[in-house]
Write a protein that holds these residues in place. Structure first.
Motif, PDB file in Angstrom:
ATOM      1  N   VAL A 110       0.847  -1.195   0.000  1.00 38.59           N
ATOM      2  CA  VAL A 110       0.000   0.000   0.000  1.00 38.59           C
ATOM      3  C   VAL A 110       0.882   1.244   0.000  1.00 38.59           C
ATOM      4  N   ASP A 111       2.009   1.154   0.697  1.00 39.87           N
ATOM      5  CA  ASP A 111       2.946   2.268   0.815  1.00 39.87           C
ATOM      6  C   ASP A 111       4.300   1.667   1.177  1.00 39.87           C
ATOM      7  N   ASN A 112       5.238   2.511   1.554  1.00 40.73           N
ATOM      8  CA  ASN A 112       6.577   1.992   1.872  1.00 40.73           C
ATOM      9  C   ASN A 112       6.827   1.887   3.368  1.00 40.73           C
ATOM     10  N   LYS A 113       5.770   1.936   4.184  1.00 38.76           N
ATOM     11  CA  LYS A 113       5.941   1.775   5.629  1.00 38.76           C
ATOM     12  C   LYS A 113       6.369   0.340   5.934  1.00 38.76           C
ATOM     13  N   GLU A 153      -0.174  -6.238   9.012  1.00 36.20           N
ATOM     14  CA  GLU A 153      -1.049  -6.160   7.844  1.00 36.20           C
ATOM     15  C   GLU A 153      -1.543  -7.558   7.485  1.00 36.20           C
TER      16      GLU A 153
END
Length: 199
Positions: A110-113, A153
């Motif tokens: 979803v993102d780079n976290k 996640e």
């Protein structure tokens, strides 16, 4: 009428080399034939994976690869026990350990976290419907927190009505909702991406 079971008292433990026979018992139990083919290695590879060594089936090679992960000292998942009896399994770890997620149209980042991913649950037929997956999810949250993860996640199934057990390896979204996960993406109508903070 559904069969009623007394509540289970469950303990969740990381898989270790000493606990490998318990993990095998879960995978070899009735209702786990799909898991016996994959041995929770499918999402750890991108594409078809390495060639199968001569003389082995793909399932045997997957089993050997999972055992090598366990023997490395970095537990690739958790086992649920009722007393001394192993009754379920969940595989999880840092997202980058699951190469297939990068290419998945449904589960891609979803993102780079930095996140830890819960991939799937394996619960033998005789232990389903008794809270094993919920206990494993609670254990996964605690384990990720102990390992200094900040976000956890998962990629559950979100369908009206009951799905076949073979379609529920990822867990039901309702289970994650009860554990305070929040939807962060949905690229397919029945397959959200959910997250929760663990620290």
């Amino acid at each position: 009428m559904p069969k009623l079971h007394p509540p289970m008292t469950l303990t969740i433990r990381p898989v270790t080399p000493e606990r490998w026979p318990d993990l095998e018992a879960v995978f070899n139990a009735r209702g786990c034939s799909i898991a016996r083919g994959c041995w929770c290695m499918c999402y750890r590879r991108s594409g078809a994976g390495p060639p199968v060594p001569r003389g082995l089936t793909r399932a045997q090679a997957n089993r050997a690869d999972l055992k090598a992960l366990v023997d490395s000292g970095r537990p690739p998942g958790l086992i649920a026990y009722e007393g001394k009896v192993p009754v379920g399994w969940v595989t999880l770890g840092p997202r980058e350990e699951f190469a297939k997620l990068e290419r998945s149209p449904v589960m891609k980042p979803v993102d780079n976290k930095p996140v830890w991913s819960i991939i799937c649950f394996v619960v033998p037929s005789e232990h389903r419907g008794q809270g094993v997956a919920r206990a494993l999810l609670r254990g996964a949250i605690a384990y990720a927190r102990e390992r200094s993860a900040t976000l956890l996640e998962a990629y559950p199934v979100d369908k009206a009505g009951r799905s076949s057990d073979d379609a529920m390896w990822f867990g039901a979204k309702s289970m994650y909702d009860r554990a305070a996960f929040k939807e962060v993406a949905r690229r397919k109508p029945t397959r959200p991406v959910v997250r929760r903070k663990v620290r």
